[in-house]
Write a protein that holds these residues in place. Structure first.
Motif, PDB file in Angstrom:
ATOM      1  N   TYR A  90       0.854  -1.189   0.000  1.00 59.52           N
ATOM      2  CA  TYR A  90       0.000   0.000   0.000  1.00 59.52           C
ATOM      3  C   TYR A  90       0.888   1.236   0.000  1.00 59.52           C
ATOM      4  CZ  TYR A  90      -4.343   2.513   0.946  1.00 59.52           C
ATOM      5  OH  TYR A  90      -5.454   3.323   0.843  1.00 59.52           O
ATOM      6  N   VAL A  91       0.572   2.226  -0.843  1.00 57.53           N
ATOM      7  CA  VAL A  91       1.424   3.414  -0.964  1.00 57.53           C
ATOM      8  C   VAL A  91       0.701   4.647  -0.441  1.00 57.53           C
ATOM      9  CG1 VAL A  91       2.832   4.836  -2.512  1.00 57.53           C
ATOM     10  CG2 VAL A  91       2.512   2.389  -3.013  1.00 57.53           C
TER      11      VAL A  91
ATOM     12  N   TYR B 238      11.706   6.340 -11.559  1.00 57.13           N
ATOM     13  CA  TYR B 238      12.398   5.533 -10.547  1.00 57.13           C
ATOM     14  C   TYR B 238      11.397   5.031  -9.511  1.00 57.13           C
ATOM     15  CZ  TYR B 238      15.727   4.347  -6.810  1.00 57.13           C
ATOM     16  OH  TYR B 238      16.432   3.694  -5.827  1.00 57.13           O
ATOM     17  N   LEU B 239      10.548   5.953  -9.023  1.00 57.33           N
ATOM     18  CA  LEU B 239       9.545   5.609  -8.014  1.00 57.33           C
ATOM     19  C   LEU B 239       8.552   4.572  -8.547  1.00 57.33           C
ATOM     20  CD1 LEU B 239       8.828   9.209  -6.661  1.00 57.33           C
ATOM     21  CD2 LEU B 239       9.803   7.323  -5.325  1.00 57.33           C
ATOM     22  N   LYS B 240       8.104   4.787  -9.767  1.00 58.02           N
ATOM     23  CA  LYS B 240       7.122   3.869 -10.373  1.00 58.02           C
ATOM     24  C   LYS B 240       7.698   2.454 -10.481  1.00 58.02           C
ATOM     25  CE  LYS B 240       4.043   3.250 -14.324  1.00 58.02           C
ATOM     26  NZ  LYS B 240       4.066   1.806 -14.136  1.00 58.02           N
ATOM     27  N   GLU B 241       8.938   2.404 -10.943  1.00 61.53           N
ATOM     28  CA  GLU B 241       9.614   1.108 -11.099  1.00 61.53           C
ATOM     29  C   GLU B 241       9.764   0.421  -9.733  1.00 61.53           C
ATOM     30  OE1 GLU B 241      13.968  -0.010 -12.429  1.00 61.53           O
ATOM     31  OE2 GLU B 241      13.001   1.271 -13.922  1.00 61.53           O
TER      32      GLU B 241
ATOM     33  N   ILE C 226       7.980   0.926  -6.947  1.00 59.10           N
ATOM     34  CA  ILE C 226       6.659   0.533  -6.430  1.00 59.10           C
ATOM     35  C   ILE C 226       6.109  -0.672  -7.196  1.00 59.10           C
ATOM     36  CG2 ILE C 226       4.245   1.293  -6.219  1.00 59.10           C
ATOM     37  CD1 ILE C 226       5.483   4.148  -5.592  1.00 59.10           C
ATOM     38  N   ASP C 227       6.223  -0.638  -8.519  1.00 52.90           N
ATOM     39  CA  ASP C 227       5.719  -1.755  -9.337  1.00 52.90           C
ATOM     40  C   ASP C 227       6.368  -3.083  -8.953  1.00 52.90           C
ATOM     41  OD1 ASP C 227       4.022  -0.096 -10.683  1.00 52.90           O
ATOM     42  OD2 ASP C 227       5.217   0.025 -12.526  1.00 52.90           O
ATOM     43  N   ARG C 228       7.672  -3.038  -8.663  1.00 52.20           N
ATOM     44  CA  ARG C 228       8.398  -4.264  -8.300  1.00 52.20           C
ATOM     45  C   ARG C 228       7.900  -4.849  -6.979  1.00 52.20           C
ATOM     46  NH1 ARG C 228      13.361  -1.666  -9.419  1.00 52.20           N
ATOM     47  NH2 ARG C 228      13.851  -1.709  -7.207  1.00 52.20           N
TER      48      ARG C 228
END
Length: 197
Positions: free
Chosen positions: A2-3, A95-98, A100-102
């Motif tokens: 959860y973010v 960078y953040l998206k990558e 979080i996605d991981r």
């Protein structure tokens, strides 16, 4: 995973609030300002674009970006600052998206802190965004004591940021940080309790 996004104006103590929230819910903490340095590192996404934009004069003897030299070029020059932001902000978001996605399928929580949550579209990466609120006069007092800012400098920065009403409209919850550290912690605890963290 959860973010929770955490945002607020300059001098509102976002980083302290984010650290406290991360500590209380056992979350991984991501500070966008710090990641701005990461995307400038040699070999990182933003490095080559920044060197292309500003030339090799911004490099030190080891070929790393000399951030002091770069800031000397961009501050006081709105066009150069905008050009730098157009490189750094998307690189940080990527960078953040990558990151979080991981970790999306893992259990737990990520706390993402940035002053420019909505301006950079980082709110799209969050499940919900919380607003750290402190009255402007308290923020100015803190900025004078902690950073040596003049009232004029603090006002100029505040005027460039979103208004309180805009933060409130876009954020799901508000955290009061105009008092003691204990009050901040109590407020975050209450919010976490209501969110079942």
């Amino acid at each position: 995973m959860y973010v929770i996004g955490l945002t607020g104006g300059v001098g509102s103590g976002k980083t302290a609030a984010a650290g406290k929230l991360a500590e209380l819910v056992g979350a991984k903490l991501l500070i966008a300002d710090e990641l701005g340095h990461v995307v400038m590192e040699k070999g990182a996404e933003g490095y080559h674009k920044i060197v292309d934009a500003f030339g090799s004069r911004i490099l030190d003897n080891q070929g790393n970006i000399d951030r002091k030299m770069l800031s000397g070029i961009v501050f006081g020059n709105p066009e150069s600052l905008e050009r730098l932001n157009e490189i750094v902000h998307p690189a940080v978001k990527s960078y953040l998206k990558e990151y979080i996605d991981r970790r999306r399928k893992e259990t737990g929580c990520i706390v993402l802190e940035t002053a420019i949550m909505f301006e950079t579209g980082c709110d799209e990466l969050c499940d919900e965004v919380w607003y750290v609120y402190v009255p402007p006069e308290v923020r100015m007092e803190r900025l004078a004591v902690n950073r040596g800012y003049t009232e004029e400098k603090s006002m100029a920065i505040m005027q460039q940021q979103l208004a309180e009403e805009e933060f409130r409209k876009r954020c799901k919850h508000e955290i009061w940080n105009g008092g003691s550290v204990q009050e901040l912690e109590n407020g975050i605890r209450e919010l976490c309790k209501s969110r079942n963290f």
